[in-house]
Design a protein around this motif. Structure first.
Motif, short mmCIF file in Angstrom:
data_model
loop_
_atom_site.label_atom_id
_atom_site.label_comp_id
_atom_site.label_asym_id
_atom_site.label_seq_id
_atom_site.Cartn_x
_atom_site.Cartn_y
_atom_site.Cartn_z
N LEU A 107 -2.63 -3.25 84.17
CA LEU A 107 -3.19 -1.91 84.16
C LEU A 107 -4.26 -1.75 83.10
CD1 LEU A 107 0.17 0.09 84.38
CD2 LEU A 107 -1.42 -0.35 86.26
N ALA A 108 -5.23 -0.87 83.39
CA ALA A 108 -6.20 -0.46 82.38
C ALA A 108 -5.47 0.36 81.32
CB ALA A 108 -7.31 0.37 83.02
N TRP A 109 -6.12 0.54 80.14
CA TRP A 109 -5.43 1.18 79.03
C TRP A 109 -4.92 2.57 79.35
CZ3 TRP A 109 -2.38 0.92 75.37
CH2 TRP A 109 -2.25 1.92 74.41
N ALA A 141 -1.28 -4.59 70.74
CA ALA A 141 -1.12 -3.82 69.51
C ALA A 141 -1.20 -2.33 69.78
CB ALA A 141 -2.16 -4.24 68.48
N ALA A 142 -2.17 -1.92 70.59
CA ALA A 142 -2.32 -0.50 70.91
C ALA A 142 -1.11 0.02 71.67
CB ALA A 142 -3.59 -0.28 71.71
N ALA A 143 -0.61 -0.77 72.63
CA ALA A 143 0.56 -0.37 73.40
C ALA A 143 1.80 -0.29 72.52
CB ALA A 143 0.79 -1.34 74.56
N TYR A 144 1.94 -1.26 71.63
CA TYR A 144 3.08 -1.30 70.71
C TYR A 144 3.10 -0.06 69.82
CZ TYR A 144 6.20 -3.20 67.09
OH TYR A 144 7.22 -3.39 66.20
N GLU A 145 1.95 0.29 69.28
CA GLU A 145 1.87 1.48 68.43
C GLU A 145 2.15 2.75 69.24
OE1 GLU A 145 -2.05 1.12 66.89
OE2 GLU A 145 -1.48 -0.27 65.29
N TYR A 146 1.66 2.81 70.47
CA TYR A 146 1.86 3.99 71.31
C TYR A 146 3.34 4.17 71.65
CZ TYR A 146 0.89 7.53 74.84
OH TYR A 146 0.85 8.70 75.56
N VAL A 147 4.01 3.06 71.94
CA VAL A 147 5.44 3.12 72.25
C VAL A 147 6.21 3.69 71.06
CG1 VAL A 147 7.48 1.69 72.64
CG2 VAL A 147 5.44 1.33 74.02
N GLN A 169 1.42 -10.16 61.77
CA GLN A 169 2.34 -9.91 60.66
C GLN A 169 2.13 -8.51 60.09
OE1 GLN A 169 4.91 -11.77 59.44
NE2 GLN A 169 4.63 -13.20 61.14
N GLU A 170 0.87 -8.09 60.00
CA GLU A 170 0.58 -6.74 59.49
C GLU A 170 1.11 -5.67 60.44
OE1 GLU A 170 -3.61 -6.86 59.08
OE2 GLU A 170 -3.59 -8.17 57.31
N LEU A 171 0.96 -5.91 61.74
CA LEU A 171 1.44 -4.94 62.73
C LEU A 171 2.95 -4.76 62.62
CD1 LEU A 171 0.87 -3.20 65.30
CD2 LEU A 171 1.31 -5.27 66.64
#
Length: 372
Positions: A107-109, A141-147, A169-171
């Motif tokens: 899927l697109a973002w 990374a964007a999906a992980y943060e959004y979740v 590692q920072e994420l």
């Protein structure tokens, strides 16, 4: 960013700390008390500080304490868990992979955001993000943060190939998963690189696991045993226990691909095959479900057909999964009228894959000798 999560979960109410596997069950009255306090911008109840101190040795900040607490609403659908393949692409090419051909597609973002919103609306509290290899997806990374923003507890399943990179590692240091499940394919570079068909993969893997250990990330190892690495089983277990000290499980039973190809079974190490426990049913399609990279939801990773399309039908399509699950678990075809169904160790969707692949019954059926 919230540091506490309050959520309904399958008729219960849980107080959770993102990135930590343990939680506290609270009565409905305390859930309502917290929900009202946050919604009405009133001070949080005193008992909350006592509970967080006892559970996690965590002290709530007096200034802006309400901002630390995310309270999730009840869901009319009542699911609790889900798994999501963010992408099927992978940087390894293991011959025993159950996914078969692994294409980069999804899927697109904006559609990913919409799909994740639907998972939250469905009640999903515990989400496994997997692949393919999840961490190589450009939008991981964007999906992980959004979740995390949506208030889900996240488990990542990975081959560990990206964990040596500073950005990963920072994420994970900033937003800890409650579990990071990492697969191991060999104890030496020669074996590991041969199994994954990826030169230099073992060295990158070891660096990433060393960094994850030093960072205290909640890693759990899956030691994958196949014919190509069976000679290193003991060495793989020693590597996990002595170098990293992570909890681990050993997996040796392969399955056909989700498309019904029996190729992965060629890689099974016969000496290490184990008998599964008798199948007593599961809640697939009732309290949990699976979503593929295109937003197609099925009862689980194995029983993918029939399915529902979240992107075209919306979240209410999930209400059909219960009936689909009952149909898929019915013992049809070669399993109809089986006299040993009460002791069978293979769920019907998995047995169907074996049958479609034309496999030897001894790999999945008691009549063929499986588990005897």
């Amino acid at each position: 960013m919230h540091s506490l999560l309050v959520s309904p979960f399958l008729g219960q109410y849980l107080l959770l700390r993102p990135g930590h596997p343990t939680g506290v069950q609270i009565p409905e009255s305390r859930y309502e008390e917290l929900r009202n306090a946050v919604a009405q911008e009133r001070p949080l109840p005193a008992w909350l500080g006592h509970v967080t101190t006892q559970a996690w040795n965590m002290r709530l900040l007096d200034d802006g304490a309400r901002d630390q607490v995310l309270v999730r609403d009840r869901s009319r659908l009542g699911f609790g868990k889900a798994s999501w393949e963010i992408n099927l692409g992978c940087d390894h090419d293991c011959g025993f992979c159950y996914l078969g051909e692994k294409r980069f597609a999804g899927l697109a973002w904006e559609d990913k955001r919409l799909m994740l919103d639907m998972l939250r609306e469905a009640g999903v509290l515990w989400l496994q993000i997997t692949g393919g290899e999840a961490l190589i997806d450009s939008q991981f990374a964007a999906a992980y943060e959004y979740v995390h923003d949506l208030g889900m507890m996240v488990q990542i399943s990975t081959n560990g190939s990206q964990l040596h990179k500073a950005r990963m590692q920072e994420l994970f240091a900033g937003l800890r998963p409650y579990r990071l499940t990492v697969s191991l394919y060999g104890a030496t570079a020669e074996t590991y690189d041969t199994v994954t068909r990826n030169r230099g993969a073992f060295d990158r893997f070891v660096r990433g696991l060393d960094l994850s250990r030093d960072a205290g990330l909640p890693v759990r190892m899956n030691v994958i045993v196949a014919d190509e690495n069976a000679h290193e089983v003991d060495a793989m277990v020693r590597l996990v226990e002595q170098r990293w000290g992570f909890p681990h499980q050993v997996f040796s039973n392969m399955s056909p691909t989700i498309g019904g190809d029996s190729a992965p079974l060629v890689s099974q190490a016969a000496k290490y095959l184990t008998a599964r426990t008798p199948f007593r049913g599961c809640n697939a399609g009732h309290t949990f479900f699976h979503v593929d990279p295109h937003g197609i939801a099925s009862i689980c990773k194995i029983g993918r057909d029939p399915s529902v399309n979240l992107m075209t039908e919306g979240v209410d399509a999930l209400t059909r999964l219960g009936d689909i699950a009952e149909t898929l678990q019915t013992r049809t075809g070669g399993c109809s009228g089986c006299s040993k169904s009460g002791a069978c160790r293979t769920c019907r969707p998995l047995a169907r894959l074996h049958q479609e692949a034309g496999d030897n019954r001894s790999l999945y059926c008691l009549h063929g000798g499986y588990g005897s």
